[in-house]
Design an enzyme around this catalytic site. Sequence first.
Site, PDB file in Angstrom:
ATOM      1  N   HIS A  18      52.483  29.536  37.223  1.00  0.00           N
ATOM      2  CA  HIS A  18      53.923  29.652  37.495  1.00  0.00           C
ATOM      3  C   HIS A  18      54.631  30.349  36.328  1.00  0.00           C
ATOM      4  O   HIS A  18      55.499  31.196  36.536  1.00  0.00           O
ATOM      5  CB  HIS A  18      54.530  28.263  37.724  1.00  0.00           C
ATOM      6  N   ASP A 115      61.585  25.824  39.951  1.00  0.00           N
ATOM      7  CA  ASP A 115      60.817  25.470  41.131  1.00  0.00           C
ATOM      8  C   ASP A 115      60.704  23.958  41.347  1.00  0.00           C
ATOM      9  O   ASP A 115      61.390  23.417  42.200  1.00  0.00           O
ATOM     10  CB  ASP A 115      59.451  26.169  41.175  1.00  0.00           C
ATOM     11  N   GLN A 308      42.241  39.243  32.623  1.00  0.00           N
ATOM     12  CA  GLN A 308      41.966  39.494  34.039  1.00  0.00           C
ATOM     13  C   GLN A 308      42.529  40.832  34.519  1.00  0.00           C
ATOM     14  O   GLN A 308      41.841  41.610  35.180  1.00  0.00           O
ATOM     15  CB  GLN A 308      42.538  38.362  34.888  1.00  0.00           C
ATOM     16  N   HIS A 323      40.697  32.608  43.616  1.00  0.00           N
ATOM     17  CA  HIS A 323      41.179  31.336  44.170  1.00  0.00           C
ATOM     18  C   HIS A 323      42.421  31.549  45.032  1.00  0.00           C
ATOM     19  O   HIS A 323      42.926  30.608  45.627  1.00  0.00           O
ATOM     20  CB  HIS A 323      41.489  30.362  43.034  1.00  0.00           C
ATOM     21  N   SER A 328      47.194  36.677  41.217  1.00  0.00           N
ATOM     22  CA  SER A 328      45.850  37.260  41.205  1.00  0.00           C
ATOM     23  C   SER A 328      45.643  38.179  42.397  1.00  0.00           C
ATOM     24  O   SER A 328      45.019  39.247  42.282  1.00  0.00           O
ATOM     25  CB  SER A 328      44.794  36.145  41.218  1.00  0.00           C
ATOM     26  N   GLU A 331      47.406  41.496  41.757  1.00  0.00           N
ATOM     27  CA  GLU A 331      46.644  42.289  40.791  1.00  0.00           C
ATOM     28  C   GLU A 331      45.426  42.919  41.455  1.00  0.00           C
ATOM     29  O   GLU A 331      45.051  44.052  41.141  1.00  0.00           O
ATOM     30  CB  GLU A 331      46.219  41.409  39.611  1.00  0.00           C
ATOM     31  N   ASP A 348      49.465  26.709  48.889  1.00  0.00           N
ATOM     32  CA  ASP A 348      49.836  28.120  48.726  1.00  0.00           C
ATOM     33  C   ASP A 348      48.606  29.017  48.821  1.00  0.00           C
ATOM     34  O   ASP A 348      48.635  30.072  49.449  1.00  0.00           O
ATOM     35  CB  ASP A 348      50.495  28.352  47.363  1.00  0.00           C
TER      36      ASP A 348
END
Length: 444
Positions: A18, A115, A308, A323, A328, A331, A348
């Site tokens: 987050h 959030d 990453q 995951h 991710s 990207e 999510d």
Amino acid sequence: MDASSLHIAMFPWFAMGHLTPYLHLSNKLAKRGHRISFFIPKRTPHKLEQFNLFPHLITFFPINVPHVEGLPHGAETTSDVSFSLAPLIMTAMDRTEKDIELLLIELMPQIVFFDFTYWLPNLTRRLGIKSFYDLMQPPEGYPVSSVKLHAHEVKFLASKRDWEFGSGVLFYHRLNKGLIFSDAVGFKGCREIEGPYVEYLAEQFGKPVLLSGPFIPEPPNTVFEGKWGSWLERFKLGSVVFCVLGTEWKLPHDQFQGLLLGLELTGLPFLAVLKVPIGFETIEAALPEGFKERVEGRGIVHSGWIQQQLILEHPSVGCFITHCGAGSLTEALVNKCQIVLLPQVDADHILNARTMATNKVGVEVEKGEEDGLFTKESVCKAVKIVMDDENELGREIKTNHSKVRKFLLNHKLESTCVDSFCQQLRHLLMISKFQETQLRLSYF
């Protein structure tokens, strides 16, 4: 800064999944001249400084995270603890309320993005500051009940219906109160794709719903670590499988071994970045027997932080096992590597994986319908589909991925989306000022 510039505070849930996207959004806003006050646990800034591309406009404000009984001393974010202790991190975050109030009084931003801290809208309302509930995920399928779930996912999510997520508050109530009491709600996405969902949700929530754009990450202000570049350059273009399951999720030992044996079974070079599995102190102790010797020279299992974004850009990487965190996936989508979807039990991530698989932009690893477990064979099968040029589904996925990549990398798309987002934020604040003026005049 000019008169049209905004002062925005960011207060995301203390999890790297987050904090990082909130900082990526901060970069987009700072690029347009807006000032950002970013509230962050005091020992965490060093993990994010490389992604702060506008340090003259984005200021980190370290927050003391109170110790909560049951947490390891010094634990600040969910990456510091096991999944089961995440509610205690939330309790600690709730206990920062007074410090946050003092900071807001000192800084007086115009709006605060948040959030999970359901109490924030009441606090900001007292101070005359607007609150913006930013979910940092696409709006499709929200709530999760509209997503096609497998039996094991239905059971898990049902078990979390009464999940206490910090300070005795149910997880559902945290989300619901944020939706009810915030001044506006935000999702990741663009009107070209998510427009109909946004219109529906705005009607359901009874408040503005804004899209912040597709969220293409800016390159980090750091150089690629030499050891990873040297290792990747040993292999053919598009041949390496890169597997990352996030900064928080620990696999059970049998699933950890099944994943690694599946990677071995592909016969391809691979780099797997995984947390030490449940019940073990080190990665090495948890490896399958004889595995290290069998994959020597072509396989690495790493348990620490890794670059990453830069690795995904490397031409040797041909497949990304993820995951399915929203950051991710973005990207991966803007790079040429093909995507294998391996969500755990985060709602999510399940939503993201199912959407990607349904649209044939990636392939999801098959799991047992009842137990939710994958096998080494199902891991290998998913990788083979996207890496085999002769596989019909794999070719369709490559074609669809290429189309999405081209769409996302259209610079006008993101620029237009973020500009529109900023304009809507200004409009939200202007309406609020007008309403306050009208309210004052009504007293005379």
